[in-house]
Structure formats: structure tokens, C-alpha cells
Design a protein around this motif. Structure first.
Motif, PDB file in Angstrom:
ATOM      1  N   ALA A  90       0.866  -1.179   0.000  1.00 55.73           N
ATOM      2  CA  ALA A  90       0.000   0.000   0.000  1.00 55.73           C
ATOM      3  C   ALA A  90       0.903   1.229   0.000  1.00 55.73           C
ATOM      4  O   ALA A  90       1.624   1.484   0.978  1.00 55.73           O
ATOM      5  CB  ALA A  90      -0.928   0.004   1.202  1.00 55.73           C
ATOM      6  N   THR A  92       1.275   5.283  -0.163  1.00 59.78           N
ATOM      7  CA  THR A  92       0.557   6.532   0.090  1.00 59.78           C
ATOM      8  C   THR A  92       1.473   7.707  -0.197  1.00 59.78           C
ATOM      9  O   THR A  92       2.579   7.792   0.343  1.00 59.78           O
ATOM     10  CB  THR A  92       0.068   6.598   1.555  1.00 59.78           C
ATOM     11  OG1 THR A  92      -0.813   5.505   1.806  1.00 59.78           O
ATOM     12  CG2 THR A  92      -0.663   7.898   1.816  1.00 59.78           C
ATOM     13  N   ARG A  96      -2.986  10.400  -1.862  1.00 63.38           N
ATOM     14  CA  ARG A  96      -3.623   9.231  -2.475  1.00 63.38           C
ATOM     15  C   ARG A  96      -2.954   7.965  -1.969  1.00 63.38           C
ATOM     16  O   ARG A  96      -1.796   7.971  -1.552  1.00 63.38           O
ATOM     17  CB  ARG A  96      -3.519   9.288  -4.001  1.00 63.38           C
ATOM     18  CG  ARG A  96      -4.295  10.401  -4.643  1.00 63.38           C
ATOM     19  CD  ARG A  96      -4.480  10.147  -6.126  1.00 63.38           C
ATOM     20  NE  ARG A  96      -3.236  10.189  -6.859  1.00 63.38           N
ATOM     21  CZ  ARG A  96      -2.820  11.243  -7.572  1.00 63.38           C
ATOM     22  NH1 ARG A  96      -3.564  12.329  -7.622  1.00 63.38           N
ATOM     23  NH2 ARG A  96      -1.696  11.202  -8.233  1.00 63.38           N
ATOM     24  N   THR A  97      -3.691   6.856  -2.054  1.00 61.10           N
ATOM     25  CA  THR A  97      -3.152   5.555  -1.668  1.00 61.10           C
ATOM     26  C   THR A  97      -3.425   4.551  -2.778  1.00 61.10           C
ATOM     27  O   THR A  97      -4.566   4.408  -3.220  1.00 61.10           O
ATOM     28  CB  THR A  97      -3.767   5.049  -0.356  1.00 61.10           C
ATOM     29  OG1 THR A  97      -3.441   5.955   0.705  1.00 61.10           O
ATOM     30  CG2 THR A  97      -3.240   3.666  -0.005  1.00 61.10           C
ATOM     31  N   THR A  99      -3.397   0.663  -3.453  1.00 60.22           N
ATOM     32  CA  THR A  99      -3.325  -0.662  -2.844  1.00 60.22           C
ATOM     33  C   THR A  99      -2.899  -1.663  -3.913  1.00 60.22           C
ATOM     34  O   THR A  99      -3.528  -1.757  -4.965  1.00 60.22           O
ATOM     35  CB  THR A  99      -4.688  -1.058  -2.257  1.00 60.22           C
ATOM     36  OG1 THR A  99      -5.074  -0.072  -1.289  1.00 60.22           O
ATOM     37  CG2 THR A  99      -4.613  -2.411  -1.583  1.00 60.22           C
ATOM     38  N   TYR A 108       5.950   6.590  -7.684  1.00 56.31           N
ATOM     39  CA  TYR A 108       6.090   7.543  -6.595  1.00 56.31           C
ATOM     40  C   TYR A 108       7.343   8.375  -6.791  1.00 56.31           C
ATOM     41  O   TYR A 108       8.147   8.127  -7.689  1.00 56.31           O
ATOM     42  CB  TYR A 108       6.050   6.864  -5.238  1.00 56.31           C
ATOM     43  CG  TYR A 108       6.947   5.665  -5.006  1.00 56.31           C
ATOM     44  CD1 TYR A 108       7.939   5.690  -4.040  1.00 56.31           C
ATOM     45  CD2 TYR A 108       6.767   4.482  -5.713  1.00 56.31           C
ATOM     46  CE1 TYR A 108       8.734   4.585  -3.785  1.00 56.31           C
ATOM     47  CE2 TYR A 108       7.555   3.370  -5.468  1.00 56.31           C
ATOM     48  CZ  TYR A 108       8.540   3.433  -4.508  1.00 56.31           C
ATOM     49  OH  TYR A 108       9.331   2.333  -4.271  1.00 56.31           O
ATOM     50  N   TYR A 116       5.213   3.436   2.395  1.00 59.55           N
ATOM     51  CA  TYR A 116       4.994   2.210   1.618  1.00 59.55           C
ATOM     52  C   TYR A 116       4.939   1.044   2.595  1.00 59.55           C
ATOM     53  O   TYR A 116       5.937   0.695   3.218  1.00 59.55           O
ATOM     54  CB  TYR A 116       6.148   2.017   0.632  1.00 59.55           C
ATOM     55  CG  TYR A 116       5.757   1.434  -0.709  1.00 59.55           C
ATOM     56  CD1 TYR A 116       4.666   0.581  -0.847  1.00 59.55           C
ATOM     57  CD2 TYR A 116       6.490   1.737  -1.849  1.00 59.55           C
ATOM     58  CE1 TYR A 116       4.317   0.062  -2.069  1.00 59.55           C
ATOM     59  CE2 TYR A 116       6.141   1.232  -3.099  1.00 59.55           C
ATOM     60  CZ  TYR A 116       5.054   0.389  -3.212  1.00 59.55           C
ATOM     61  OH  TYR A 116       4.702  -0.125  -4.429  1.00 59.55           O
ATOM     62  N   ALA A 144       1.065   7.509  -6.913  1.00 60.73           N
ATOM     63  CA  ALA A 144       0.238   6.712  -5.986  1.00 60.73           C
ATOM     64  C   ALA A 144      -1.086   6.306  -6.604  1.00 60.73           C
ATOM     65  O   ALA A 144      -2.110   6.254  -5.923  1.00 60.73           O
ATOM     66  CB  ALA A 144       0.033   7.463  -4.675  1.00 60.73           C
TER      67      ALA A 144
END
Length: 309
Positions: A90, A92, A96-97, A99, A108, A116, A144
């Protein structure tokens, strides 16, 4: 140069300390926080191709966290692309995240804080910002996000990473070979980003453009609400939420982020001479909420801008 780090053969109590040293200082400056019980058997393989680095990280559950203090401490200016080969993750960043599960891809940026959470085998491609921005100017919009990828293209990327992690051409005479290999890898990454950029562009409907324009024109209004935004875009609240969801956010989160960025600009340009004034100008009724949101999004406090200037 190909490097290989492993906790195999170390005493149980030394494994995690070694891992923290490797990942947080020799890979990218960050904190690594162990979140699994028991021992920590992990491995990291890196191979350099010109200015591009390909790595494979395999480790049990842990959190990899890069904060503003790390960004200030090093000169890393790269994008990282994580390709999850097994396990879960996951990521972030930037509000935003993404998954991740097996086969998923996320981008990123080392210039922004990120977290992370990983329990996985993950391949990571490190690319200089200038190199990627010049060929994929919308890359930052995809941070993300769980990037869409055709299965055949995903397989092509994974196979090339597998090969690049094994290849060993170290001599000076092979430097051009390494550059060509890096360019080939970059072309695959760009194809994936292009697919997702096109997908994002389809979201940019007239309704979205109208809603974004309305938000920007009314950032100073503390009573700005989702129903007003939807009405101006001539869509239902449900449709509005779906449109913003495709951008990895919500309408009011987007409003908050735009307010914070505008507040930062007002402080830098001295249009606002205090944090309180900046907060009220961009629609915040609560000064502490403005300061918390500011620091969460940008990694530093609004007071630091005033001190700097």
C-alpha cells in the motif's frame, strides 16, 4: 554495478539492523519500520544502468517511510516505479493511496514524502526526474495510482527486469550497452504511463473542467460544498464522486489541497503576512486545521515560509 544484500547468515538480532542500514542509506534515504513478528529474512538486489537503477526487494511485513527530514538530507531527485511480483503493498503519497497486489504497478516520487507498507517481493525502477519529465510531462498526475497495464505489457516489463537483474556488464567498454538497455526499459515504462495518462484524459470531461474551474474561483468561500460543485458541473453527486475517484481523490479533498497550495503561494508572495490571514483568504475557518493540512500535504509548516522570507 550489481549489488546484492541479504540478511542470510546474520545473527537473528542483527538482521533487521542490517536491513535498515541497507535500505535506508544505500538505496534511498528513509526509515524502515518492522511490522512483522519474529525474525527478518530479507534480500535486496540492485543493478545500475547509466542513471537508471533496477532493484528487487524481498522482505516480510515492514513500512518504508520517507519524510521531509530525509528529503532535506539527500539529493535524490528520482521517480520510483514499484512492480509488485508477489505479496501485498500500500503506497501513500500526495494525498492518495494505491493498494497493490500481485502484478500491480505504482509510481512515486522521492521529492515528496511517502509511506509504503510492504509484505512482498517488489521490483523497483529508479529513474531521474529530468529524464522522465521530459518524456512524460504528466507523470506527476499518476503518483500513488494503481496503474493500468495490459497483461502482455506487464509480462514484457517483468521479463526485462528479470534479465536486467541478472546481466553483468561492468567494464567501461560496455557503458553504451548499459545506456541502451536503460532506454529500452524506459520505453516500456513510458508506454505504461501513456496508457494511464490517456485513461486520465478521458476523465477530463467538460463537467470536470467546469467543476475544477468553479472550485478554483471559490476557494476563499468557507461555505463551498459538494452539492454546489456538482450543480455547477451539471452532474449528480454520485457522478461527481465517481469522476473525482478516477483521479484518486474526493471533491473536498481536492478543495482542501488546492486551498493549501494557494495559501502557500500567498505566503511566499507576501500577499498574506500571517498564517491566520492566509488561512482565512483560502476558506479555512480553523487556523489549526489549516496548519495541520498544510504540513500534512507539503511536509513543512506555514510558519517556516514566513521565517524563511
Amino acid at each position: 554495478m550489481r549489488s546484492h544484500y541479504t540478511t542470510a547468515g546474520l545473527e537473528r538480532g542483527d538482521k533487521y539492523d542490517f536491513w535498515h542500514e541497507v535500505v535506508c542509506k544505500k538505496f534511498v534515504t528513509a526509515d524502515s519500520i518492522k511490522t512483522c513478528p519474529g525474525g527478518f529474512d530479507a534480500e535486496l538486489i540492485c543493478n545500475q544502468f547509466g542513471r537508471t537503477q533496477v532493484s528487487r526487494l524481498e522482505a516480510p511485513s515492514h513500512t518504508w517511510k520517507r519524510e521531509r527530514k530525509h528529503i532535506r538530507a539527500d539529493d535524490e531527485d528520482v521517480y520510483l516505479l514499484g512492480v509488485l511480483r508477489n505479496g501485498n503493498g500500500a503506497l501513500t503519497q500526495n494525498g492518495r493511496t494505491a493498494t497493490q497486489s500481485k502484478g500491480s504497478i505504482a509510481l512515486y516520487d522521492t521529492a515528496l514524502p511517502f509511506t509504503y507498507n510492504l509484505s512482498a517481493t517488489i521490483d523497483i525502477i529508479s529513474m531521474p526526474r529530468s529524464m522522465l519529465d521530459s518524456r512524460a510531462p504528466n507523470a506527476r498526475k499518476l503518483l500513488a495510482e494503481s496503474l493500468e497495464c495490459d497483461p502482455s505489457l506487464n509480462m514484457m516489463l517483468c521479463r526485462m527486469i528479470d534479465s536486467l537483474l541478472e546481466i553483468d556488464v561492468e567494464t567501461k567498454e560496455f557503458s553504451i550497452v548499459r545506456e541502451r538497455l536503460a532506454n529500452s526499459l524506459l520505453d516500456i515504462v513510458l508506454a505504461i504511463l501513456d496508457i494511464n495518462d490517456a485513461s486520465l484524459s478521458t476523465v477530463t470531461s467538460p463537467s470536470l473542467e467546469k467543476m475544477l474551474a468553479y472550485i478554483r474561483a471559490n476557494l476563499g468561500d468557507p461555505d463551498l460544498c459538494p452539492s454546489d460543485i456538482a450543480n455547477f458541473g451539471s452532474v449528480s453527486s454520485r457522478t461527481m464522486n465517481r469522476i473525482f475517484g478516477k483521479m484518486g481523490t474526493t471533491p473536498m479533498r481536492w478543495v482542501m489541497q488546492e486551498r493549501v497550495r494557494l495559501g502557500e503561494r500567498y505566503l511566499r508572495e507576501r500577499y498574506a503576512t500571517s498564517v491566520t490571514e492566509a488561512a482565512f483568504l483560502v476558506g479555512f475557518n480553523d487556523i489549526s486545521h489549516f496548519s495541520r493540512s498544510f504540513k500534512q500535504l507539503l511536509g513543512y509548516s506555514p510558519e517556516q515560509i514566513l521565517k524563511k522570507h
